[in-house]
Design an enzyme around this catalytic site. Structure first.
Site, PDB file in Angstrom:
ATOM      1  N   LEU A  62      33.800 132.130 -12.889  1.00 40.98           N
ATOM      2  CA  LEU A  62      34.813 133.237 -12.892  1.00 40.98           C
ATOM      3  C   LEU A  62      35.052 134.005 -13.978  1.00 40.98           C
ATOM      4  O   LEU A  62      35.692 135.027 -13.929  1.00 40.98           O
ATOM      5  CB  LEU A  62      36.336 132.517 -12.398  1.00 40.98           C
ATOM      6  CG  LEU A  62      36.400 131.827 -11.278  1.00 40.98           C
ATOM      7  CD1 LEU A  62      37.831 130.919 -11.082  1.00 40.98           C
ATOM      8  CD2 LEU A  62      36.023 132.684  -9.966  1.00 40.98           C
ATOM      9  N   GLY A 104      31.356 137.116 -19.401  1.00 44.58           N
ATOM     10  CA  GLY A 104      31.407 137.255 -20.720  1.00 44.58           C
ATOM     11  C   GLY A 104      31.558 135.739 -21.382  1.00 44.58           C
ATOM     12  O   GLY A 104      31.533 135.639 -22.494  1.00 44.58           O
ATOM     13  N   ASN A 105      31.646 134.823 -20.715  1.00 41.73           N
ATOM     14  CA  ASN A 105      31.920 133.354 -20.896  1.00 41.73           C
ATOM     15  C   ASN A 105      30.564 132.706 -20.593  1.00 41.73           C
ATOM     16  O   ASN A 105      30.429 132.408 -19.264  1.00 41.73           O
ATOM     17  CB  ASN A 105      33.071 132.774 -20.238  1.00 41.73           C
ATOM     18  CG  ASN A 105      33.133 131.112 -20.317  1.00 41.73           C
ATOM     19  OD1 ASN A 105      32.298 130.549 -20.684  1.00 41.73           O
ATOM     20  ND2 ASN A 105      34.530 130.795 -20.345  1.00 41.73           N
ATOM     21  N   ALA A 112      29.064 129.712 -20.584  1.00 40.89           N
ATOM     22  CA  ALA A 112      29.411 128.631 -20.162  1.00 40.89           C
ATOM     23  C   ALA A 112      29.629 128.566 -18.690  1.00 40.89           C
ATOM     24  O   ALA A 112      29.252 128.192 -17.735  1.00 40.89           O
ATOM     25  CB  ALA A 112      29.846 127.508 -20.834  1.00 40.89           C
ATOM     26  N   SER A 113      30.675 129.419 -18.476  1.00 41.99           N
ATOM     27  CA  SER A 113      31.320 129.501 -17.156  1.00 41.99           C
ATOM     28  C   SER A 113      30.397 129.954 -16.084  1.00 41.99           C
ATOM     29  O   SER A 113      30.216 129.531 -15.155  1.00 41.99           O
ATOM     30  CB  SER A 113      32.408 130.186 -17.195  1.00 41.99           C
ATOM     31  OG  SER A 113      32.816 130.998 -15.988  1.00 41.99           O
ATOM     32  N   HIS A 140      41.574 134.997 -12.315  1.00 44.03           N
ATOM     33  CA  HIS A 140      42.045 133.490 -11.930  1.00 44.03           C
ATOM     34  C   HIS A 140      42.977 133.031 -13.122  1.00 44.03           C
ATOM     35  O   HIS A 140      43.722 132.134 -13.059  1.00 44.03           O
ATOM     36  CB  HIS A 140      40.774 132.725 -12.014  1.00 44.03           C
ATOM     37  CG  HIS A 140      40.151 132.525 -13.351  1.00 44.03           C
ATOM     38  ND1 HIS A 140      39.337 133.603 -13.627  1.00 44.03           N
ATOM     39  CD2 HIS A 140      39.984 131.414 -13.835  1.00 44.03           C
ATOM     40  CE1 HIS A 140      38.702 133.152 -14.936  1.00 44.03           C
ATOM     41  NE2 HIS A 140      39.033 131.940 -15.135  1.00 44.03           N
ATOM     42  N   ARG A 141      42.847 133.779 -14.392  1.00 50.26           N
ATOM     43  CA  ARG A 141      43.849 133.500 -15.393  1.00 50.26           C
ATOM     44  C   ARG A 141      45.012 134.243 -15.548  1.00 50.26           C
ATOM     45  O   ARG A 141      46.093 133.756 -15.984  1.00 50.26           O
ATOM     46  CB  ARG A 141      43.046 133.651 -16.673  1.00 50.26           C
ATOM     47  CG  ARG A 141      41.914 132.763 -16.952  1.00 50.26           C
ATOM     48  CD  ARG A 141      41.746 132.107 -18.227  1.00 50.26           C
ATOM     49  NE  ARG A 141      42.747 131.259 -18.464  1.00 50.26           N
ATOM     50  CZ  ARG A 141      42.786 130.654 -19.502  1.00 50.26           C
ATOM     51  NH1 ARG A 141      41.743 130.623 -20.516  1.00 50.26           N
ATOM     52  NH2 ARG A 141      43.694 129.690 -20.105  1.00 50.26           N
ATOM     53  N   GLU A 190      45.595 137.201 -24.909  1.00 48.65           N
ATOM     54  CA  GLU A 190      44.910 136.063 -24.550  1.00 48.65           C
ATOM     55  C   GLU A 190      45.746 134.847 -25.482  1.00 48.65           C
ATOM     56  O   GLU A 190      44.994 133.800 -25.644  1.00 48.65           O
ATOM     57  CB  GLU A 190      43.537 136.081 -24.925  1.00 48.65           C
ATOM     58  CG  GLU A 190      42.843 137.148 -23.954  1.00 48.65           C
ATOM     59  CD  GLU A 190      42.700 136.493 -22.690  1.00 48.65           C
ATOM     60  OE1 GLU A 190      42.124 135.496 -22.530  1.00 48.65           O
ATOM     61  OE2 GLU A 190      42.919 137.616 -21.674  1.00 48.65           O
ATOM     62  N   ARG A 229      38.831 141.075 -24.148  1.00 48.83           N
ATOM     63  CA  ARG A 229      40.087 140.772 -23.493  1.00 48.83           C
ATOM     64  C   ARG A 229      41.238 141.187 -24.243  1.00 48.83           C
ATOM     65  O   ARG A 229      42.414 141.217 -23.674  1.00 48.83           O
ATOM     66  CB  ARG A 229      39.964 139.201 -23.348  1.00 48.83           C
ATOM     67  CG  ARG A 229      38.597 138.985 -22.600  1.00 48.83           C
ATOM     68  CD  ARG A 229      39.113 137.288 -21.984  1.00 48.83           C
ATOM     69  NE  ARG A 229      38.025 136.496 -21.497  1.00 48.83           N
ATOM     70  CZ  ARG A 229      38.092 135.320 -20.954  1.00 48.83           C
ATOM     71  NH1 ARG A 229      39.124 134.702 -20.772  1.00 48.83           N
ATOM     72  NH2 ARG A 229      36.983 134.853 -20.407  1.00 48.83           N
ATOM     73  N   HIS A 272      36.659 135.040 -26.871  1.00 48.36           N
ATOM     74  CA  HIS A 272      37.706 134.868 -27.712  1.00 48.36           C
ATOM     75  C   HIS A 272      37.407 134.718 -29.412  1.00 48.36           C
ATOM     76  O   HIS A 272      36.195 134.076 -29.302  1.00 48.36           O
ATOM     77  CB  HIS A 272      38.457 133.597 -27.252  1.00 48.36           C
ATOM     78  CG  HIS A 272      39.288 133.660 -25.991  1.00 48.36           C
ATOM     79  ND1 HIS A 272      39.118 132.620 -24.998  1.00 48.36           N
ATOM     80  CD2 HIS A 272      40.033 134.732 -25.547  1.00 48.36           C
ATOM     81  CE1 HIS A 272      39.927 132.989 -24.010  1.00 48.36           C
ATOM     82  NE2 HIS A 272      40.415 134.295 -24.257  1.00 48.36           N
ATOM     83  N   CYS A 322      40.188 125.368 -28.018  1.00 42.81           N
ATOM     84  CA  CYS A 322      40.755 125.778 -26.446  1.00 42.81           C
ATOM     85  C   CYS A 322      41.607 124.945 -25.914  1.00 42.81           C
ATOM     86  O   CYS A 322      42.785 125.390 -25.270  1.00 42.81           O
ATOM     87  CB  CYS A 322      39.780 126.148 -25.882  1.00 42.81           C
ATOM     88  SG  CYS A 322      38.357 127.409 -26.277  1.00 42.81           S
TER      89      CYS A 322
HETATM   90  O1  SUG Z   1      39.312 131.833 -20.118  1.00 43.72           O
HETATM   91  N1  SUG Z   1      36.937 129.580 -18.753  1.00 43.72           N
HETATM   92  C1  SUG Z   1      38.067 129.922 -19.755  1.00 43.72           C
HETATM   93  C2  SUG Z   1      37.837 129.536 -21.049  1.00 43.72           C
HETATM   94  C3  SUG Z   1      38.975 129.456 -22.028  1.00 43.72           C
HETATM   95  C4  SUG Z   1      38.389 128.856 -23.456  1.00 43.72           C
HETATM   96  N2  SUG Z   1      39.558 129.179 -24.503  1.00 43.72           N
HETATM   97  C5  SUG Z   1      39.587 129.536 -25.686  1.00 43.72           C
HETATM   98  N3  SUG Z   1      38.249 130.097 -26.131  1.00 43.72           N
HETATM   99  N4  SUG Z   1      40.667 129.398 -26.355  1.00 43.72           N
HETATM  100  C6  SUG Z   1      38.051 131.597 -20.114  1.00 43.72           C
HETATM  101  O2  SUG Z   1      37.106 132.014 -19.838  1.00 43.72           O
HETATM  102  C7  SUG Z   1      36.084 129.240 -16.418  1.00 43.72           C
HETATM  103  C8  SUG Z   1      36.696 128.931 -14.999  1.00 43.72           C
HETATM  104  C9  SUG Z   1      35.326 129.023 -14.194  1.00 43.72           C
HETATM  105  O3  SUG Z   1      34.492 129.681 -14.311  1.00 43.72           O
HETATM  106  O4  SUG Z   1      35.572 128.173 -13.241  1.00 43.72           O
HETATM  107  C10 SUG Z   1      37.300 129.473 -17.410  1.00 43.72           C
HETATM  108  O5  SUG Z   1      38.442 130.206 -16.936  1.00 43.72           O
END
Ligand code: SUG
Length: 460
Positions: free
Chosen positions: A35, A38-39, A41-42, A151-152, A188, A225, A261, A380
């Site tokens: 979701l 830019g992340n 791993a996600s 989602h957040r 954030e 963000r 972040h 985190c």
């Molecule tokens: O906001 N991952 C979170 C990870 C937050 C990490 N927090 C800090 N760096 N402080 C985000 O990107 C992934 C959810 C998903 O893809 O199912 C997610 O929301």
């Protein structure tokens, strides 16, 4: 020195002021839905099978480990998921079962957003200024609006209810609602904020933004963000004097390289700021400003790009280690085990531990892999709350941990959490019922009353 974890010790800090950590208890719907743009791993683990029980137990083991090092440890309970009210607001109607089935059939993205356990990353819950830093002598917290990721963005109302239950004594604490997400305010929380303080002094607050809403340098690929305007408004609500705030911009290039972040590339505590040399748009000016503000006790620990690239910093989450300051001033770096498995990242830690001038004397390695696979490392997973003993005594005790309470949570997780979740499981009404039963039992045990929508809590 590398350390094996000591056995649990009493969780009472011996100094006047200390930092308590409130970790997010991973929720029963923890899953990988890809979701967060830019992340990295996600995005790369999207649709993988998740293990909610293992994730929650890994998080609990981290809480036990940090508490065992002598720090005050608490937790924030999971949010209610699936967030059925978001599906109903999108026009789905009928029984809970019918809403879930229609969402799975016609709106799988909405369903995934409604099921995310993302509130586990409590560094994004709020920004905190302790009582000794504010002009009214109370601790202030500003809930983050998290508007950048749909989602957040559904987290803030529950976060407000939860934090108001924790900080229930309004003579000592004030919890502010999230900034209005319209216009210039993308916030954030503590992930883009670091408090630095030397013994006895008022803290210096470093606020880091990704871009200004009014223009200027900005990432090309991924969202920035946090906005400068939001950071300024948060600083104002926290009632921290402007003379004690430093605002810095993240390098747009590192955001495009996966640093969504600032806490993915920078961590600080006490007088120490551990960061990568490419973290800031103007690193020299940022460090200079902090030097002037913090004074002689400021200790920047800079990691050079020839030691570790930004890409490797992102994949190992070296800088998302938790930095803890013990009562005698020595500091402990709580790293994800991915750092130990990566020779260059591990060499950076060893170099810092060997440096006679570095306050960081110990490294501890922990496994929070289920969270890491969604882009959430040790830092985190926790919200820092600097307190003194009086402030600690004023917290709601239901959020604080002891060895017995950790053991209870262990059993609670084992009783209620699914072993595995696949994307197709998210619409299963049994998951909804099991999750609600679990949260109901948890809040009764905590003694916090009705804080969830399904329990009849009124939205703030
Ligand atoms: O906001 N991952 C979170 C990870 C937050 C990490 N927090 C800090 N760096 N402080 C985000 O990107 C992934 C959810 C998903 O893809 O199912 C997610 O929301």
């Amino acid at each position: 020195m590398r350390k094996t974890l000591p056995a649990a010790t009493p969780y009472i800090s011996r100094i006047d002021t200390f930092e308590a950590n409130f970790d997010g208890l991973v929720g029963p719907t923890h899953n990988y839905a890809g979701l967060s743009q830019g992340n990295i791993a996600s995005q790369s683990n999207a649709q993988a099978i998740s293990r909610p029980r293992r994730a929650a137990l890994q998080g609990l083991a981290k809480m036990r480990a940090v508490a065992g090092l002598g720090f005050v440890q608490g937790f924030l309970p999971p949010q209610e998921r699936p967030a059925l009210w978001t599906l109903r607001a999108a026009g789905l109607s009928g029984s809970d079962e019918q809403v879930l089935a229609a969402a799975a059939r016609d709106h799988p993205l909405l369903l995934a957003r409604a099921c995310s356990a993302s509130a586990m990353w409590t560094a994004n819950a709020a920004t905190i200024a302790p009582a000794q830093d504010t002009d009214d002598g109370r601790l202030h917290a500003v809930v983050a609006n998290l508007r950048a990721m749909p989602h957040r963005s559904i987290e803030p109302p529950q976060t407000l209810r939860t934090l108001r239950a924790l900080f229930h004594d309004s003579s000592r604490f004030e919890v502010h609602a999230a900034l209005d997400p319209s216009g210039a305010f993308g916030d954030e929380g503590a992930a883009n904020h670091t408090r630095l303080a030397t013994a006895g002094a008022q803290g210096i607050h470093l606020f880091v933004h990704g871009a200004a809403a009014t223009g200027g340098p900005a990432p090309a690929k991924h969202p920035a963000r946090q906005t400068l305007e939001a950071s300024r408004e948060v600083a104002h609500l926290l009632r921290v004097p402007a003379s004690h705030c430093v605002h810095a911009q993240q390098s747009p290039a590192v955001i495009d390289a996966g640093v969504f972040h600032n806490d993915v590339i920078c961590v600080g505590t006490g007088g120490t700021l551990l960061h990568h040399e490419d973290a800031f748009l103007d690193g020299a000016a940022t460090i200079d400003a902090l030097h002037r503000a913090v004074g002689d006790g400021f200790h920047p620990l800079v990691v050079r790009r020839d030691e570790i690239s930004v890409a490797d910093a992102v994949s190992t989450y070296l800088f998302n280690s938790q930095l803890l300051q013990a009562p005698d001033g020595h500091q402990i770096l709580v790293c994800p085990i991915e750092v130990r498995e990566h020779p260059r990242a591990c060499a950076v830690v060893d170099r810092i531990l060997r440096d006679p001038f570095s306050p960081v004397k110990t490294a501890v390695y922990l496994n929070v892999r289920e969270s890491m696979r969604n882009g959430g490392g040790p830092a985190c997973l926790r919200l820092r709350v600097p307190l003194d003993e009086v402030g600690r005594a004023a917290l709601h005790p239901g959020f604080l941990l002891s060895p017995e309470r950790i053991a209870w949570l262990h059993g609670w997780i084992e009783r209620h959490y699914p072993e595995e979740l696949r994307p197709a499981d998210l619409c299963d009404p049994t998951l909804l019922r099991r999750s609600r039963d679990a949260l109901d039992e948890l809040t009764r045990w905590m003694g916090v009353g009705a804080i969830y929508t399904f329990q009849g809590a009124t939205p703030p």
